[in-house]
Design a protein around this motif. Structure first.
Motif, mmCIF file in Angstrom:
data_model
loop_
_atom_site.group_PDB
_atom_site.id
_atom_site.type_symbol
_atom_site.label_atom_id
_atom_site.label_comp_id
_atom_site.label_asym_id
_atom_site.label_seq_id
_atom_site.Cartn_x
_atom_site.Cartn_y
_atom_site.Cartn_z
ATOM 1 N N MET A 144 0.831 -1.211 0.000
ATOM 2 C CA MET A 144 0.000 0.000 0.000
ATOM 3 C C MET A 144 0.860 1.253 0.000
ATOM 4 S SD MET A 144 -3.322 -1.020 2.351
ATOM 5 C CE MET A 144 -2.424 -1.475 3.840
ATOM 6 N N MET A 145 1.991 1.223 0.704
ATOM 7 C CA MET A 145 2.894 2.367 0.700
ATOM 8 C C MET A 145 3.513 2.564 -0.683
ATOM 9 S SD MET A 145 3.062 4.007 3.620
ATOM 10 C CE MET A 145 4.576 4.910 3.349
ATOM 11 N N TYR A 146 3.900 1.485 -1.339
ATOM 12 C CA TYR A 146 4.497 1.584 -2.670
ATOM 13 C C TYR A 146 3.474 2.108 -3.679
ATOM 14 C CZ TYR A 146 6.750 0.334 -7.075
ATOM 15 O OH TYR A 146 7.290 0.385 -8.345
ATOM 16 N N CYS A 147 2.244 1.612 -3.584
ATOM 17 C CA CYS A 147 1.181 2.060 -4.481
ATOM 18 C C CYS A 147 0.945 3.563 -4.312
ATOM 19 C CB CYS A 147 -0.100 1.279 -4.189
ATOM 20 S SG CYS A 147 -1.425 1.590 -5.366
ATOM 21 N N THR A 148 0.950 4.022 -3.080
ATOM 22 C CA THR A 148 0.786 5.448 -2.812
ATOM 23 C C THR A 148 1.957 6.242 -3.370
ATOM 24 O OG1 THR A 148 -0.428 4.921 -0.781
ATOM 25 C CG2 THR A 148 0.427 7.163 -0.985
ATOM 26 N N SER A 149 3.157 5.682 -3.281
ATOM 27 C CA SER A 149 4.350 6.331 -3.830
ATOM 28 C C SER A 149 4.240 6.492 -5.343
ATOM 29 C CB SER A 149 5.597 5.514 -3.481
ATOM 30 O OG SER A 149 6.748 6.027 -4.118
ATOM 31 N N ILE A 150 3.708 5.468 -6.019
ATOM 32 C CA ILE A 150 3.507 5.538 -7.469
ATOM 33 C C ILE A 150 2.541 6.660 -7.816
ATOM 34 C CG2 ILE A 150 2.502 4.331 -9.451
ATOM 35 C CD1 ILE A 150 5.244 3.323 -8.798
ATOM 36 N N PHE A 151 1.471 6.774 -7.035
ATOM 37 C CA PHE A 151 0.490 7.830 -7.277
ATOM 38 C C PHE A 151 1.115 9.211 -7.076
ATOM 39 C CE2 PHE A 151 -2.582 4.702 -7.844
ATOM 40 C CZ PHE A 151 -3.836 5.254 -8.102
ATOM 41 N N CYS A 152 1.991 9.335 -6.081
ATOM 42 C CA CYS A 152 2.678 10.612 -5.856
ATOM 43 C C CYS A 152 3.554 10.968 -7.053
ATOM 44 C CB CYS A 152 3.534 10.544 -4.589
ATOM 45 S SG CYS A 152 2.604 10.600 -3.047
ATOM 46 N N SER A 153 4.297 10.000 -7.551
ATOM 47 C CA SER A 153 5.167 10.247 -8.707
ATOM 48 C C SER A 153 4.346 10.648 -9.923
ATOM 49 C CB SER A 153 5.983 8.991 -9.022
ATOM 50 O OG SER A 153 6.824 8.652 -7.934
ATOM 51 N N PHE A 154 3.220 9.969 -10.120
ATOM 52 C CA PHE A 154 2.343 10.279 -11.243
ATOM 53 C C PHE A 154 1.741 11.672 -11.078
ATOM 54 C CE2 PHE A 154 -1.817 9.674 -13.503
ATOM 55 C CZ PHE A 154 -1.282 9.528 -14.773
ATOM 56 N N GLY A 155 1.367 12.016 -9.856
ATOM 57 C CA GLY A 155 0.821 13.340 -9.583
ATOM 58 C C GLY A 155 1.821 14.445 -9.875
ATOM 59 N N LEU A 156 3.084 14.209 -9.532
ATOM 60 C CA LEU A 156 4.131 15.198 -9.815
ATOM 61 C C LEU A 156 4.303 15.393 -11.323
ATOM 62 C CD1 LEU A 156 6.831 14.244 -7.161
ATOM 63 C CD2 LEU A 156 5.594 16.417 -7.306
ATOM 64 N N GLY A 157 4.271 14.282 -12.061
ATOM 65 C CA GLY A 157 4.394 14.374 -13.509
ATOM 66 C C GLY A 157 3.234 15.116 -14.137
ATOM 67 N N SER A 158 2.018 14.848 -13.671
ATOM 68 C CA SER A 158 0.830 15.525 -14.194
ATOM 69 C C SER A 158 0.871 17.014 -13.892
ATOM 70 C CB SER A 158 -0.435 14.906 -13.590
ATOM 71 O OG SER A 158 -0.550 13.551 -13.961
ATOM 72 N N ASN A 159 1.325 17.364 -12.677
ATOM 73 C CA ASN A 159 1.432 18.770 -12.309
ATOM 74 C C ASN A 159 2.458 19.496 -13.173
ATOM 75 O OD1 ASN A 159 0.093 20.161 -9.752
ATOM 76 N ND2 ASN A 159 0.084 17.955 -9.446
ATOM 77 N N ALA A 160 3.552 18.797 -13.490
ATOM 78 C CA ALA A 160 4.579 19.402 -14.340
ATOM 79 C C ALA A 160 4.015 19.718 -15.725
ATOM 80 C CB ALA A 160 5.780 18.472 -14.453
ATOM 81 N N LEU A 161 3.229 18.792 -16.286
ATOM 82 C CA LEU A 161 2.609 19.027 -17.593
ATOM 83 C C LEU A 161 1.615 20.181 -17.514
ATOM 84 C CD1 LEU A 161 1.932 15.440 -18.992
ATOM 85 C CD2 LEU A 161 3.438 17.181 -19.963
ATOM 86 N N GLY A 162 0.800 20.170 -16.456
ATOM 87 C CA GLY A 162 -0.175 21.244 -16.289
ATOM 88 C C GLY A 162 0.485 22.603 -16.182
ATOM 89 N N THR A 163 1.594 22.654 -15.459
ATOM 90 C CA THR A 163 2.336 23.908 -15.310
ATOM 91 C C THR A 163 2.885 24.378 -16.653
ATOM 92 O OG1 THR A 163 2.978 23.298 -13.049
ATOM 93 C CG2 THR A 163 4.258 25.022 -14.116
ATOM 94 N N ALA A 164 3.410 23.436 -17.431
ATOM 95 C CA ALA A 164 4.021 23.788 -18.714
ATOM 96 C C ALA A 164 3.012 24.340 -19.710
ATOM 97 C CB ALA A 164 4.722 22.562 -19.299
ATOM 98 N N PHE A 165 1.772 23.850 -19.652
ATOM 99 C CA PHE A 165 0.780 24.236 -20.658
ATOM 100 C C PHE A 165 -0.239 25.264 -20.164
ATOM 101 C CE2 PHE A 165 2.221 20.098 -22.294
ATOM 102 C CZ PHE A 165 2.563 20.482 -23.584
#
Length: 333
Positions: free
Chosen positions: A264-285
């Motif tokens: 469950m901790m690893y799954c949450t970590s994956i979601f955090c990494s994905f969230g950071l990537g999505s935020n980076a795209l949102g910021t860029a555009f």
């Protein structure tokens, strides 16, 4: 006879990451399959599980052929299929769809980092397989009427160009902010949608976690998701746009863990990494000046939360280390 081409560091890294993620997905699916109430959903989950097991074995064979140790990943010890279901009967396909969204991006990225023919072929197959599962999930959720659709917009009738820098206005305290454009709404809607499902996921994790420290961490994550949803929904409402939501995908009242705290901790970590990537795209555009500031602030919160989770995993011996490069300083002592 051609000489053997060794794996590059990038190929070893991407195979290792894929092995971790696929063994995690394997264990999650085992719980979902056991409690699937709909035959079509069960077929999607089962066929996906079987294919994932196939790719896990292929990656394991590559490690063995290269003389590399096979990662531990997630094993039968990380799932208990005999406990009550932790989520309602539609959460499984909604969650699988989100996992496949993440996987499509990762497989495409990993494909661009591969050079050896067999590794290129593997990630090409994984990309095609993942896209197929994603389409099945979308079709299923549309038939059930629970797939969240982005806001509808009137079709443009003419091409427009920004007149001066006023288009990017959004920081002045007393000025009226322009309405969001469709590119900005697309990223905001996506953030709201994924955080709603992530909030339900982590709510279930909080109910079922064994370690008090882990339970407290998940509760903190739930509050962070609620904050992100509220902030982004307010952005939409300020432009008279109704945020979309769904009634499905809720955690049940079970407090018995089907998954290990490690998983469950690893799954949450994956979601955090994905969230950071999505935020980076949102910021860029995002072209309105106030939006990147909010997105960056959100990314900072996600990064801090993810780092805290990493420390918990390391303290409990749950963080498997990726393969290391040679430590030349240590070797030359």
């Amino acid at each position: 006879m051609t000489s053997h081409i060794p794996l590059s560091s990038s190929e070893l890294a991407t195979l290792w990451m894929t092995y971790q993620q696929k063994t995690m997905s394997q264990r999650l699916l085992e719980h979902f399959i056991e409690h699937a109430e709909d035959e079509e959903a069960k077929e999607i989950l089962t066929s996906t599980h079987n294919k994932i097991v196939h790719y896990i074995e292929r990656i394991k064979q590559i490690f063995e052929q290269e003389g590399a140790v096979v990662p531990v990943g997630f094993t039968e010890q990380d799932v208990n299929t005999e406990v009550p279901k932790l989520y309602d009967h539609l959460f499984d396909i909604m969650f699988l769809r989100l996992l496949k969204q993440m996987s499509m991006g990762l497989h495409t990225l990993h494909l661009s980092m591969a050079h050896r023919d067999d590794i290129v072929s593997l990630f090409q197959e994984l990309t095609e397989f993942t896209q197929g599962v994603y389409s099945k999930c979308v079709d299923y959720l549309q038939k059930k009427g629970v797939l969240v659709r982005p806001p509808v917009v009137s079709m443009p009738k003419e091409v427009k160009f920004a007149k001066g820098t006023g288009y990017m206005n959004g920081m002045k305290l007393f000025s009226e902010k322009r309405a969001l454009n469709t590119v900005e709404v697309a990223h905001i809607h996506y953030a709201v949608e994924t955080n709603i499902l992530g909030m339900q996921m982590i709510t279930g994790f909080a109910q079922a976690a064994n370690e008090p420290e882990v339970r407290k961490y998940f509760i903190k994550g739930k509050e962070l998701s609620k904050k992100i949803i509220a902030n982004y929904t307010q952005l939409l409402l300020a432009s008279d746009i109704q945020a979309s939501s769904t009634w499905a995908g809720k955690a049940t009242n079970s407090q018995i863990a089907p998954f290990s705290d490690k998983l469950m901790m690893y799954c949450t970590s994956i979601f955090c990494s994905f969230g950071l990537g999505s935020n980076a795209l949102g910021t860029a555009f995002s072209l309105r000046n106030d939006l990147p500031l909010l997105l960056i602030d959100t990314a900072k919160d996600i990064l801090t939360y993810g780092q805290e989770g990493g420390k918990i995993m390391a303290r409990n011996g749950w963080m498997e280390e990726p393969p290391q490069m040679e430590d030349r300083i240590d070797l030359t002592k």
